[in-house]
Scaffold this motif. Sequence first.
Motif, mmCIF file in Angstrom:
data_model
loop_
_atom_site.group_PDB
_atom_site.id
_atom_site.type_symbol
_atom_site.label_atom_id
_atom_site.label_comp_id
_atom_site.label_asym_id
_atom_site.label_seq_id
_atom_site.Cartn_x
_atom_site.Cartn_y
_atom_site.Cartn_z
ATOM 1 N N SER A 75 71.591 117.887 31.660
ATOM 2 C CA SER A 75 70.484 117.484 32.364
ATOM 3 C C SER A 75 70.526 117.829 33.772
ATOM 4 O O SER A 75 69.122 117.843 34.441
ATOM 5 N N VAL B 35 69.548 116.509 24.080
ATOM 6 C CA VAL B 35 68.655 117.020 25.223
ATOM 7 C C VAL B 35 67.394 117.346 24.918
ATOM 8 O O VAL B 35 67.213 118.292 24.184
ATOM 9 N N ASP C 101 64.453 119.801 25.620
ATOM 10 C CA ASP C 101 64.045 120.710 26.599
ATOM 11 C C ASP C 101 62.884 121.544 26.542
ATOM 12 O O ASP C 101 62.573 122.389 26.454
ATOM 13 N N PRO D 278 65.778 117.508 31.526
ATOM 14 C CA PRO D 278 65.738 117.165 30.555
ATOM 15 C C PRO D 278 66.125 115.536 30.468
ATOM 16 O O PRO D 278 67.090 115.336 30.929
ATOM 17 N N LEU D 279 65.518 114.865 29.348
ATOM 18 C CA LEU D 279 65.672 113.667 29.467
ATOM 19 C C LEU D 279 66.918 113.114 28.495
ATOM 20 O O LEU D 279 67.093 113.826 27.335
ATOM 21 N N GLY E 84 66.668 111.557 33.534
ATOM 22 C CA GLY E 84 65.784 112.890 33.278
ATOM 23 C C GLY E 84 65.031 113.165 34.498
ATOM 24 O O GLY E 84 65.432 113.353 35.744
ATOM 25 N N CYS E 85 63.571 113.135 34.395
ATOM 26 C CA CYS E 85 62.764 113.295 35.582
ATOM 27 C C CYS E 85 61.586 112.391 35.620
ATOM 28 O O CYS E 85 60.919 112.126 34.589
#
Length: 356
Positions: free
Chosen positions: A119, A305, A307, A314-315, A347-348
Motif C-alpha cells: 500500500s 488490497v 486497488d 490502497p486501503l 490507506g489514504c
Amino acid sequence: MSYDDFQSYPSQASNVTDELGELMANDPDLCPGLNACMVCGLPTTMFCPKCRMVSYCSKECLKSDACVPMSSPTPGHCVEICDALRSSSSNVNDEEEGDRSELESYPSTLSNVLLSHPSFEGVVQEGGRRDGKKGERRILQVHIVGAQKGSEVWDEKGGYGGSGWVSAYSDALDEVCETFDVSLELVFVGEGLKEVKEADGRIVKLSKTCHAYLHSGKYEALKNKVTPNNFVRRTPDLLVFFNAGFTCLDYDWSGCLSTCFSPRSPTVPFLATTNSEMENFNDIEWLEENGFVKEGSIAGLGADVDDTDVDEVPLFAGPNPFQGSKIRQSGILGNDLYTKSSFMFGGCMTFGRRKK
C-alpha cells in the motif's frame, strides 16, 4: 502463557454475561475484575489467589469464571489467562524485555511497513520533495500524531536495558533510506511530549539521513508554528497514528485531522495501529462515518488490497506482525489481555469526502 502462546489465539475478549453487560452500560466506571467482581459486578472481597490481578466477590464466582476455557470465544479466568497475568507482574527480567520490545515496536512497525507493505510503494518510491540541488535525495516527511513520552518517544538513556529513541529510530529507518535512496524527516506531535527534553524546538539528528522534530502540543497548533528552516510541512507524505483511539471522547480528532490537508494536497496516506481487533473496526467505522475514508473501502480485517481507486493509496487492515511482546491487562475488564499496536490499518485519508 508466553507471548507466542498468546499470539496463537484470536483477539481475546472476556466472558461477560448479559446481566454484567447491562451493569457496565449503566455505570461507565464499572470495571469487572478490577473494581468489581469479574462475574457479577458486585463489590469485591478477594483476588484470584494465584495472580492477584483479577477480583471477585466470592469463591463461587472465581470458580465459575475459571471454568470457561481459553478455547472459548470469550474465555474466563482460565489457567492461561491467570499464568499470563502472574508472569507479567512478577518476572522482572521478562517485564524489562517486554517493555523494550514494546518501545522498539514503534520504529519497527513504521520501518517494516515502508519497506514491505504494497500500500505504501508509491509513498517511498515516488513521494517526497527535493531541495532543488542536483543529486539530492528525495525527502519524505512523516507526521506521528498523538505521540507521548514512554511510547513513541522515550528516554535516550534507554531504560529497560534497551537503546534510546534516537538510536532505535535510526537503526530501524536507515534501511528505508538506503533501500529507496531517500531522506526521512519525522515530526512527533502530542501533548504527552511536554517532559521530553528534545521537544524544545530543535531539529534532532537521528542519523545522516534521518532527522526529527518534536512538538509538545496539539497538531492544530503546529500548523501555525514557525519551525527551524521551515522544517514542518503543511501536508506530510505519511500520517501515522499509534494507538490513537479515534473514538475517544477526550480528544477532538475531527479538528485534528481536518488540519492535515491543504488545497494542493486533498489526500494524505496514513497508517494507524490499535490494541485490538475490535478497536480496529471501531476506528475504521469512525473514519468512514466522518468522511475521512471511503465507506466500505476497508471491507474487514485481513482484506485484500483494494486497488479500484488508482489515485489513492490502497486501503488495508489486519494484524500487525511487528507489535511488541509485552502482554498487558485491560483497564476495563480484568481478564482482557492485549499487546499494544497488535492490529493496524491504513490507506489514504481524503479531505474532499469530509461530511458536513
